[in-house]
Design a protein around this motif. Structure first.
Motif, PDB file in Angstrom:
ATOM      1  N   GLU A   1       6.869   4.543  -7.582  1.00 43.82           N
ATOM      2  CA  GLU A   1       6.059   5.533  -6.884  1.00 43.82           C
ATOM      3  C   GLU A   1       5.855   5.134  -5.430  1.00 43.82           C
ATOM      4  O   GLU A   1       5.691   3.947  -5.116  1.00 43.82           O
ATOM      5  CB  GLU A   1       4.701   5.689  -7.564  1.00 43.82           C
ATOM      6  N   CYS A   2       5.837   6.148  -4.564  1.00 42.21           N
ATOM      7  CA  CYS A   2       5.601   5.929  -3.137  1.00 42.21           C
ATOM      8  C   CYS A   2       4.375   6.719  -2.699  1.00 42.21           C
ATOM      9  O   CYS A   2       4.047   7.763  -3.287  1.00 42.21           O
ATOM     10  CB  CYS A   2       6.809   6.367  -2.323  1.00 42.21           C
ATOM     11  N   TYR A   3       3.723   6.226  -1.665  1.00 41.41           N
ATOM     12  CA  TYR A   3       2.502   6.869  -1.174  1.00 41.41           C
ATOM     13  C   TYR A   3       2.834   7.749   0.018  1.00 41.41           C
ATOM     14  O   TYR A   3       3.489   7.313   0.970  1.00 41.41           O
ATOM     15  CB  TYR A   3       1.476   5.811  -0.774  1.00 41.41           C
ATOM     16  N   ASP A   4       2.371   9.010  -0.043  1.00 39.29           N
ATOM     17  CA  ASP A   4       2.559   9.959   1.053  1.00 39.29           C
ATOM     18  C   ASP A   4       1.301   9.941   1.912  1.00 39.29           C
ATOM     19  O   ASP A   4       0.233  10.377   1.475  1.00 39.29           O
ATOM     20  CB  ASP A   4       2.800  11.362   0.491  1.00 39.29           C
TER      21      ASP A   4
ATOM     22  N   ARG B   1       4.757   1.211  -5.460  1.00 40.66           N
ATOM     23  CA  ARG B   1       4.290   0.493  -6.644  1.00 40.66           C
ATOM     24  C   ARG B   1       5.235   0.758  -7.807  1.00 40.66           C
ATOM     25  O   ARG B   1       5.918   1.786  -7.878  1.00 40.66           O
ATOM     26  CB  ARG B   1       2.866   0.901  -7.005  1.00 40.66           C
TER      27      ARG B   1
ATOM     28  N   LYS C   1      -1.859  11.994   1.221  1.00 36.50           N
ATOM     29  CA  LYS C   1      -2.683  10.914   0.669  1.00 36.50           C
ATOM     30  C   LYS C   1      -2.593  10.881  -0.861  1.00 36.50           C
ATOM     31  O   LYS C   1      -3.586  10.683  -1.567  1.00 36.50           O
ATOM     32  CB  LYS C   1      -4.146  11.051   1.123  1.00 36.50           C
ATOM     33  N   LYS C   2      -1.381  11.074  -1.346  1.00 36.89           N
ATOM     34  CA  LYS C   2      -1.142  11.057  -2.790  1.00 36.89           C
ATOM     35  C   LYS C   2       0.097  10.226  -3.109  1.00 36.89           C
ATOM     36  O   LYS C   2       0.998  10.070  -2.288  1.00 36.89           O
ATOM     37  CB  LYS C   2      -0.941  12.478  -3.321  1.00 36.89           C
ATOM     38  N   TRP C   3       0.108   9.698  -4.337  1.00 38.73           N
ATOM     39  CA  TRP C   3       1.274   8.990  -4.837  1.00 38.73           C
ATOM     40  C   TRP C   3       2.209   9.990  -5.515  1.00 38.73           C
ATOM     41  O   TRP C   3       1.760  10.934  -6.147  1.00 38.73           O
ATOM     42  CB  TRP C   3       0.860   7.919  -5.841  1.00 38.73           C
ATOM     43  N   TYR C   4       3.522   9.769  -5.366  1.00 34.40           N
ATOM     44  CA  TYR C   4       4.499  10.612  -6.041  1.00 34.40           C
ATOM     45  C   TYR C   4       5.608   9.725  -6.595  1.00 34.40           C
ATOM     46  O   TYR C   4       5.861   8.626  -6.089  1.00 34.40           O
ATOM     47  CB  TYR C   4       5.086  11.657  -5.091  1.00 34.40           C
TER      48      TYR C   4
ATOM     49  N   GLU D   1       0.818  -1.203   0.000  1.00 35.73           N
ATOM     50  CA  GLU D   1       0.000   0.000   0.000  1.00 35.73           C
ATOM     51  C   GLU D   1       0.857   1.260   0.000  1.00 35.73           C
ATOM     52  O   GLU D   1       0.320   2.372   0.013  1.00 35.73           O
ATOM     53  CB  GLU D   1      -0.922   0.006   1.226  1.00 35.73           C
ATOM     54  N   SER D   2       2.181   1.084  -0.041  1.00 38.20           N
ATOM     55  CA  SER D   2       3.049   2.255   0.070  1.00 38.20           C
ATOM     56  C   SER D   2       4.047   2.393  -1.070  1.00 38.20           C
ATOM     57  O   SER D   2       4.712   3.422  -1.189  1.00 38.20           O
ATOM     58  CB  SER D   2       3.813   2.208   1.404  1.00 38.20           C
TER      59      SER D   2
END
Length: 289
Positions: free
Chosen positions: A94-97, A81, A101-104, A78-79
């Protein structure tokens, strides 16, 4: 503390072991115990400054590059991809902040995956959270999280906690991991079957239990006198006192005298002044009057 029982011709003294062996230094252990704490030096020798360094190293050593890529590519996290960016002709990590609550986009590897498998896997590992790294490591090895309780005495146990290892201070906290690799399990038990993995897990739990006894001071020794002469002594017993007494009775007393451990009485401290058979007999007599 000294506990003494008298049943002729034997006198048994049981006491705390004030200089116990450290199970992580003096025992032949199967597992590796890695801990981090600001105030205590715990576990095995540890060359990793922070938990993340250790987890990255363990994953890179024991997990295949394909397992790492599959984990990020097929929605197991979940963190983090991994996806193919057609317009840029490469692979986006990409990592989840959790705050926004966004992917970067954390990283990008240009070209075909088949040509850059090792590079992509290494970059994924470096971008992963500790929680992700533990999940991947657990698929290849047995790795168990460790809780430390810092109260009137230190206590350590295997916990069900997961995620990042912080620095345990007062109260309970995740302080590290104990682990054995798949290759070590295979070398010890012959294969990495489900049955042998469970055996390895139980062995690791047992090692943590011994270390808990050591940290909490549940360490004992005994002296045995026969007809007034010291005939036997041994130190290094770890465990609950009741269990230790049963072990001592079975090891050194004839069956007719094993009930002595049920008649032990506490006598005055012997840390400063060494007491012998006559001193204990005299003190036991005073207790009975």
């Amino acid at each position: 503390m000294s506990l003494v029982a008298l049943k002729q011709p034997y006198l048994l003294q049981v006491m705390y072991d004030d200089e116990p062996l450290n199970p992580r230094e003096d025992y032949d252990n199967f597992g590796h115990m890695m801990c981090w704490h600001r105030r205590y030096n715990l576990g095995d020798e540890n060359r990793f400054e922070i938990p993340n360094d250790f987890l990255m190293n363990l994953v890179k050593r024991t997990a295949s590059e394909y397992a790492i890529i599959r984990y990020a590519r097929f929605g197991k996290s979940e963190s983090i991809r991994l996806s193919y960016d057609k317009s840029a002709h490469g692979w986006s990590i990409e990592c989840y902040d959790g705050h926004s609550k966004k992917w970067y986009q954390e990283d990008f590897v240009e070209g075909r995956l088949e040509d850059n498998t090792r590079d992509v896997a290494d970059r994924l590992v470096e971008a992963m959270t500790d929680g992700d790294l533990v999940k991947i490591a657990s698929a290849e090895n047995v790795i168990l999280p460790l809780d430390l309780y810092d109260g009137s005495s230190l206590r350590m146990s295997v916990s069900s906690s997961a995620g990042r290892a912080g620095y345990a201070e007062r109260g309970s906290g995740l302080v590290g991991w104990i682990y054995a690799t798949a290759s070590e399990i295979r070398a010890e038990y012959g294969s990495v079957s489900a049955e042998n993995v469970e055996k390895a897990r139980q062995t690791l739990c047992s090692e943590v239990q011994d270390y808990d006894y050591y940290l909490s001071g549940q360490c004992y020794g005994y002296r045995l006198y026969e007809n007034g002469e010291e005939t036997d002594s041994c130190w290094g017993f770890l465990g609950y006192l009741e269990d230790v007494l049963k072990e001592i009775a079975g090891e050194v007393l004839p069956e007719s005298h094993r009930d002595m451990v049920e008649e032990l009485h506490e006598v005055s401290d012997t840390k400063v002044i060494y007491k012998g058979h006559e001193d204990f007999v005299e003190e036991m007599g005073a207790l009975e009057r």
